[in-house]
Design a protein around this motif. Structure first.
Motif, PDB file in Angstrom:
ATOM      1  N   GLY A  92    -143.192 -14.416   4.223  1.00 25.76           N
ATOM      2  CA  GLY A  92    -144.086 -15.549   3.967  1.00 25.76           C
ATOM      3  C   GLY A  92    -143.777 -16.775   4.806  1.00 25.76           C
ATOM      4  N   PRO A  93    -142.557 -17.362   4.705  1.00 24.71           N
ATOM      5  CA  PRO A  93    -142.246 -18.550   5.517  1.00 24.71           C
ATOM      6  C   PRO A  93    -142.296 -18.278   7.024  1.00 24.71           C
ATOM      7  N   MET A  94    -141.973 -17.058   7.465  1.00 30.13           N
ATOM      8  CA  MET A  94    -142.072 -16.738   8.888  1.00 30.13           C
ATOM      9  C   MET A  94    -143.512 -16.837   9.378  1.00 30.13           C
ATOM     10  N   LEU A  95    -144.435 -16.333   8.568  1.00 28.34           N
ATOM     11  CA  LEU A  95    -145.855 -16.424   8.919  1.00 28.34           C
ATOM     12  C   LEU A  95    -146.316 -17.879   8.914  1.00 28.34           C
ATOM     13  N   ALA A  96    -145.782 -18.677   7.956  1.00 29.99           N
ATOM     14  CA  ALA A  96    -146.132 -20.100   7.920  1.00 29.99           C
ATOM     15  C   ALA A  96    -145.616 -20.820   9.155  1.00 29.99           C
ATOM     16  N   LYS A  97    -144.425 -20.460   9.600  1.00 32.06           N
ATOM     17  CA  LYS A  97    -143.873 -21.064  10.822  1.00 32.06           C
ATOM     18  C   LYS A  97    -144.746 -20.737  12.038  1.00 32.06           C
ATOM     19  N   ILE A  98    -145.186 -19.488  12.118  1.00 35.34           N
ATOM     20  CA  ILE A  98    -146.062 -19.088  13.231  1.00 35.34           C
ATOM     21  C   ILE A  98    -147.360 -19.891  13.185  1.00 35.34           C
ATOM     22  N   PHE A  99    -147.918 -20.074  12.014  1.00 31.41           N
ATOM     23  CA  PHE A  99    -149.167 -20.826  11.872  1.00 31.41           C
ATOM     24  C   PHE A  99    -148.987 -22.267  12.340  1.00 31.41           C
ATOM     25  N   ILE A 100    -147.890 -22.922  11.964  1.00 31.87           N
ATOM     26  CA  ILE A 100    -147.679 -24.328  12.317  1.00 31.87           C
ATOM     27  C   ILE A 100    -147.447 -24.491  13.808  1.00 31.87           C
ATOM     28  N   ASP A 101    -146.502 -23.681  14.355  1.00 31.08           N
ATOM     29  CA  ASP A 101    -146.114 -23.875  15.759  1.00 31.08           C
ATOM     30  C   ASP A 101    -147.117 -23.301  16.750  1.00 31.08           C
ATOM     31  N   ASP A 102    -147.802 -22.209  16.394  1.00 25.81           N
ATOM     32  CA  ASP A 102    -148.680 -21.538  17.360  1.00 25.81           C
ATOM     33  C   ASP A 102    -150.155 -21.871  17.175  1.00 25.81           C
ATOM     34  N   TYR A 103    -150.512 -22.395  15.998  1.00 27.90           N
ATOM     35  CA  TYR A 103    -151.940 -22.646  15.759  1.00 27.90           C
ATOM     36  C   TYR A 103    -152.226 -24.075  15.334  1.00 27.90           C
ATOM     37  N   LEU A 104    -151.468 -24.607  14.387  1.00 27.53           N
ATOM     38  CA  LEU A 104    -151.788 -25.933  13.859  1.00 27.53           C
ATOM     39  C   LEU A 104    -151.487 -27.033  14.864  1.00 27.53           C
ATOM     40  N   LEU A 105    -150.230 -27.103  15.364  1.00 24.30           N
ATOM     41  CA  LEU A 105    -149.857 -28.169  16.292  1.00 24.30           C
ATOM     42  C   LEU A 105    -150.612 -28.080  17.628  1.00 24.30           C
ATOM     43  N   PRO A 106    -150.766 -26.849  18.198  1.00 24.57           N
ATOM     44  CA  PRO A 106    -151.557 -26.769  19.455  1.00 24.57           C
ATOM     45  C   PRO A 106    -153.066 -26.875  19.216  1.00 24.57           C
ATOM     46  N   LYS A 107    -153.490 -26.977  17.975  1.00 24.39           N
ATOM     47  CA  LYS A 107    -154.905 -27.032  17.594  1.00 24.39           C
ATOM     48  C   LYS A 107    -155.664 -25.802  18.094  1.00 24.39           C
ATOM     49  N   ASN A 108    -155.011 -24.658  17.893  1.00 28.72           N
ATOM     50  CA  ASN A 108    -155.618 -23.393  18.281  1.00 28.72           C
ATOM     51  C   ASN A 108    -156.158 -22.729  17.012  1.00 28.72           C
ATOM     52  N   PHE A 109    -157.461 -22.856  16.796  1.00 31.88           N
ATOM     53  CA  PHE A 109    -158.070 -22.379  15.552  1.00 31.88           C
ATOM     54  C   PHE A 109    -158.956 -21.157  15.790  1.00 31.88           C
ATOM     55  N   GLU A 110    -158.410 -20.168  16.469  1.00 36.28           N
ATOM     56  CA  GLU A 110    -159.138 -18.927  16.697  1.00 36.28           C
ATOM     57  C   GLU A 110    -159.323 -18.207  15.360  1.00 36.28           C
ATOM     58  N   SER A 111    -160.560 -17.989  14.979  1.00 37.06           N
ATOM     59  CA  SER A 111    -160.884 -17.538  13.622  1.00 37.06           C
ATOM     60  C   SER A 111    -160.284 -16.173  13.294  1.00 37.06           C
ATOM     61  N   ILE A 112    -160.414 -15.217  14.214  1.00 36.71           N
ATOM     62  CA  ILE A 112    -159.923 -13.864  13.913  1.00 36.71           C
ATOM     63  C   ILE A 112    -158.415 -13.869  13.698  1.00 36.71           C
ATOM     64  N   SER A 113    -157.684 -14.570  14.558  1.00 36.02           N
ATOM     65  CA  SER A 113    -156.220 -14.636  14.432  1.00 36.02           C
ATOM     66  C   SER A 113    -155.807 -15.329  13.137  1.00 36.02           C
ATOM     67  N   LEU A 114    -156.526 -16.411  12.810  1.00 36.44           N
ATOM     68  CA  LEU A 114    -156.198 -17.130  11.573  1.00 36.44           C
ATOM     69  C   LEU A 114    -156.484 -16.286  10.338  1.00 36.44           C
ATOM     70  N   ILE A 115    -157.610 -15.542  10.393  1.00 38.93           N
ATOM     71  CA  ILE A 115    -157.938 -14.667   9.251  1.00 38.93           C
ATOM     72  C   ILE A 115    -156.885 -13.584   9.084  1.00 38.93           C
ATOM     73  N   LEU A 116    -156.463 -12.985  10.206  1.00 33.52           N
ATOM     74  CA  LEU A 116    -155.425 -11.964  10.142  1.00 33.52           C
ATOM     75  C   LEU A 116    -154.108 -12.542   9.623  1.00 33.52           C
ATOM     76  N   LEU A 117    -153.769 -13.759  10.095  1.00 31.03           N
ATOM     77  CA  LEU A 117    -152.536 -14.407   9.668  1.00 31.03           C
ATOM     78  C   LEU A 117    -152.575 -14.740   8.177  1.00 31.03           C
ATOM     79  N   LEU A 118    -153.717 -15.279   7.733  1.00 32.44           N
ATOM     80  CA  LEU A 118    -153.870 -15.611   6.317  1.00 32.44           C
ATOM     81  C   LEU A 118    -153.844 -14.349   5.450  1.00 32.44           C
ATOM     82  N   SER A 119    -154.514 -13.294   5.917  1.00 27.24           N
ATOM     83  CA  SER A 119    -154.527 -12.037   5.168  1.00 27.24           C
ATOM     84  C   SER A 119    -153.121 -11.470   5.041  1.00 27.24           C
ATOM     85  N   ALA A 120    -152.368 -11.513   6.148  1.00 25.27           N
ATOM     86  CA  ALA A 120    -150.989 -11.014   6.123  1.00 25.27           C
ATOM     87  C   ALA A 120    -150.140 -11.815   5.141  1.00 25.27           C
TER      88      ALA A 120
END
Length: 603
Positions: A50-78
Motif C-alpha cells: 500500500g505505502p509503496m504504491l502511494a509513494k509511486i503515485f506522489i513522486d511519479d504522478y502527483l508532483l510531476p502533474k502526470n495524470f494519465e487516466s489508465i495508469s492512475l486507474i491501474l494504480l488505484l485498483s492495485a
C-alpha cells in the motif's frame, strides 16, 4: 495444605514446564499452522504494498502533474485490491490461529480433567475444590489467550515489522536505520515490564484461585456456616484475600500503565523526530523525495503500532505462562503423588477378583509417619462371608476400607484378594471386583437408570436385577417414567433411604465379588434400615462383605465382627461370642446403644 503449596519447583523449571506444555500444541497441527503462517505472509505483503504504491503515485504522478487516466486507474485498483486482500488475509489468519487455540484449550482441558479423575484419593485430602475448578476452567481459558491474543499478534507483527523494514530499506537505508533503533528500545521496555510485574501476575493468579476456593467452600458449607454464626468471619477472610488480589492486580496495571503503551508512544515520537531530521538533511543535499517521506511516515505509524500491540499483549503472555505453569504443576504434582502411591497404578498382571477372598496380614498404615492409624491388622474373609468392623470414632474403620479400595497404598503384600497381592490388580479389575456403598450417597443429575448404570453400558435386565436386590424395583415401577425418571442434582426427588438403596443397586449392578459398606445405614430411618439389612442378608453367602457399622443392631448376623480400638483389633468373634465377654468393648457399645434406643422409644 492447598494445591498451590504442593510440589513447587524452582522458577526455571516452572517456566520450562509451562513452555513445553504450551508449545507442544503449536506444532501438533502443522498443516493448520502452515495455512495460518501462509495467510500471515500474504497479509503482510498486501499491507506493505500500500505505502509503496502511494509513494509511486506522489513522486511519479502527483508532483510531476502526470495524470494519465489508465495508469492512475491501474494504480488505484492495485491499491484497493491490496487493501482488501490484506483485510481478507488477516481475517483468515485470525481464524486459523483461533482454531489452533480452541483445539489446544479443548485438549488441555480434557486431559487435565481426565487426569484429575484418576488422581489418588491422597491428593484430594489436601486439594481445594475451588482451586481445582479454577485450574480446569480459568487457567485453561487464559491459555487460549496465548494463542489467539498473543501468539497470533506477535508472530503477525514480527513478520509485518520485517516486511516494513525491507520496504524501508528499499526506499531509504538511513531512514530505515533510524526506525530500526526502536526495536532494541522496545525489547528493554518488555524486559523491565516482566521484571517489575512478573511476581505480581503470579500472585494475582494464585489469589484468584484462592477466591474461587473460598467461594466454593462457603457455598457447600452454608448450612453449617450460618448455623454456627460464622458469616462475619468467613466474610472477613474473603475480604482479605480479595484485597490481596486487588493490590496484586494494581501492581500489574501500574507497571503496564508506565512501561507499555505510554513508553512506546514516547519512543515512537523520538524516532519520528530523528526521521524528520535525517530527511531534512537529505532535502538540503537534494537527494530526498516527498513520496519517500510520506511512505516512511506511513510505515512508521504501522511500525510503532505492532510494537505497541506486542507490549500490550505481553501482559496476556505472562498470564498465559502463569496459567500454563499452574496447569503443568497440577499434572506433575499428580504424577508424583501417583508414583508415591504406586500400588494404584496399573497392575503387573491381568489379575481379577473371581472368588472374593480377602486376606489382611500385618497391615500397618499412617497418614503421617509419627501418627499410625492401623497397627498390625490380621484377618481373613473367605468367599461369601459377612464381616463387620466396629469401633469408636477415629479407630481406623473407614481407613481400612480405603486401603481395601486401594485409595491409599499400604505396606507391600499386606492386602491380598484371592491369594494375590493388591499390587497385582489393575485399576479396572479392582473396581470391577469390589463394590462400594458409602455413607453419603452420590447421585448424578440424570435418570434412575443412568445412576445405576454409571456409564458402564449394562443391559437393562442387569440394571433391574440390581434394583430388585436393593428392594427398589417396585418403587421405580410405580413412577410414570420408571427407570427413565430424571433425578435432580443430588437426587433430591428421592428420600434419604431411597438414595441409599439406589447406591446399593449401583454397587450390585456390576456383580462384584466383594462388597464394602461404610456405615450404609447411618443416615436412614429404622424402616429403611430393615430394608437395607434384608437386602444384605439375601446377599450373604453370594458376595464377600465387609461392613463398617455404627448401628450394631445391623450386624448381629455377621459371621465375624472385628472391634477396632486405636487402630488395633482388640476383639474378634460373632455377636453371641462378643456379648459373652465380660467388660468387652463391643458388649459395652451394644448395651449403650440399646439403652439409648429404649430412652428414645420411651420419649
Amino acid at each position: 495444605m492447598s494445591t498451590n503449596q504442593q510440589l513447587k519447583p524452582n522458577h526455571a523449571d516452572k517456566k520450562h514446564g509451562a513452555f513445553k506444555l504450551l508449545t507442544s500444541y503449536i506444532w501438533r497441527d502443522r498443516p493448520l499452522l502452515t495455512r495460518a503462517v501462509t495467510f500471515l505472509l500474504l497479509a503482510t505483503v498486501a499491507d506493505v504494498v500500500g505505502p509503496m504504491l502511494a509513494k509511486i503515485f506522489i513522486d511519479d504522478y502527483l508532483l510531476p502533474k502526470n495524470f494519465e487516466s489508465i495508469s492512475l486507474i491501474l494504480l488505484l485498483s492495485a491499491y484497493l485490491i491490496s487493501q482488501f486482500a490484506a483485510a481478507w488475509f488477516r481475517y483468515q489468519q485470525t481464524m486459523r490461529f483461533t482454531d489452533i487455540a480452541l483445539e489446544a484449550v479443548q485438549d488441555i482441558r480434557k486431559k487435565v480433567f481426565a487426569h484429575v479423575l484418576k488422581l489418588p484419593m491422597a491428593y484430594f485430602d489436601k486439594a481445594m475444590t475451588g482451586q481445582l475448578v479454577s485450574r480446569i476452567t480459568n487457567d485453561t481459558e487464559s491459555i487460549k489467550d496465548l494463542y489467539v491474543q498473543f501468539l497470533s499478534v506477535v508472530i503477525g507483527n514480527v513478520v509485518f515489522l520485517a516486511g516494513i523494514l525491507i520496504a524501508m530499506a528499499l526506499l531509504n537505508v538511513q531512514l530505515m536505520l533510524a526506525a530500526l533503533a526502536l526495536i532494541p528500545a522496545v525489547i528493554c521496555v518488555i524486559y523491565l515490564y516482566e521484571k517489575f510485574s512478573g511476581a505480581a501476575v503470579q500472585e494475582a493468579r494464585e489469589l484468584r484461585s484462592d477466591i474461587n476456593g473460598r467461594v466454593s467452600e462457603s457455598i457447600s458449607g452454608m448450612t453449617v456456616l450460618q448455623a454456627s454464626n460464622q458469616q462475619q468471619r468467613f466474610s472477613d477472610q474473603f475480604s482479605k484475600v480479595n484485597q490481596g488480589y486487588y493490590l496484586a492486580r494494581m501492581k500489574t496495571i501500574r507497571a503496564s500503565g508506565a512501561l507499555l503503551r505510554p513508553m512506546i508512544d514516547l519512543l515512537s515520537v523520538l524516532v519520528l523526530l530523528a526521521i524528520v531530521w535525517i530527511f531534512s538533511l537529505q532535502v538540503v543535499s537534494g537527494v530526498a523525495e516527498i513520496g519517500v517521506l510520506y511512505a516512511f511516515l506511513s510505515y512508521l505509524g504501522r511500525f510503532t503500532e505492532p510494537l505497541a500491540e506486542i507490549t500490550q499483549r505481553f501482559n496476556l503472555y505472562q498470564q498465559a505462562m502463569v496459567a500454563g505453569e499452574r496447569v503443568n504443576r497440577l499434572m506433575q504434582a499428580g504424577e508424583q503423588t501417583w508414583h508415591q502411591n504406586s500400588s494404584q497404578s496399573s497392575g503387573q498382571t491381568e489379575a481379577e477378583i473371581t472368588k472374593g477372598k480377602i486376606c489382611v496380614e500385618k497391615l500397618n498404615f499412617a497418614y503421617h509417619p509419627d501418627k499410625p492409624i492401623l497397627k498390625d491388622l490380621n484377618f481373613q474373609v473367605n468367599p461369601g462371608q459377612f464381616y463387620a468392623v466396629v469401633g469408636h470414632t477415629g479407630s481406623g474403620k473407614s481407613t481400612l476400607l480405603s486401603l481395601l479400595l486401594n485409595f491409599y497404598s499400604a505396606n507391600e503384600n499386606a492386602i491380598c484378594f484371592d491369594d494375590q497381592p493388591i499390587e497385582q490388580f489393575g485399576h479396572d479389575s479392582l473396581r470391577a471386583g469390589i463394590g462400594l456403598i458409602p455413607q453419603e450417597p452420590f447421585i448424578i443429575a440424570g435418570s434412575i437408570g443412568e445412576n445405576i448404570d454409571m456409564g458402564r453400558k449394562l443391559p437393562q435386565q442387569q440394571i433391574e436385577k440390581a434394583a430388585k436386590q436393593a428392594h427398589l424395583h417396585s418403587m421405580i415401577s410405580r413412577l410414570p417414567n420408571g427407570y427413565q425418571t430424571e433425578l435432580g442434582e443430588r437426587g433430591t426427588r428421592l428420600s434419604t433411604g431411597q438414595r441409599q438403596q439406589l447406591v446399593i443397586a449401583r454397587a450390585l449392578a456390576a456383580s462384584p465379588r466383594i462388597l464394602l459398606l461404610d456405615e450404609a445405614t447411618a443416615n436412614v430411618d429404622s424402616e429403611t434400615e430393615q430394608v437395607v439389612q434384608r437386602a444384605l442378608m439375601e446377599l450373604h453367602g453370594q458376595v464377600s462383605m465387609i461392613m463398617v457399622a455404627h448401628r450394631l443392631s445391623t450386624i448381629k448376623h455377621a459371621d465375624n465382627i472385628l472391634v477396632l480400638s486405636h487402630g488395633e483389633i482388640v476383639e474378634s468373634g460373632n455377636h453371641q461370642q462378643l456379648m459373652q465377654l465380660d467388660d468387652g468393648l463391643y458388649r459395652s457399645m451394644y448395651q449403650l446403644q440399646q439403652q439409648a434406643a429404649k430412652v428414645e422409644a420411651a420419649s
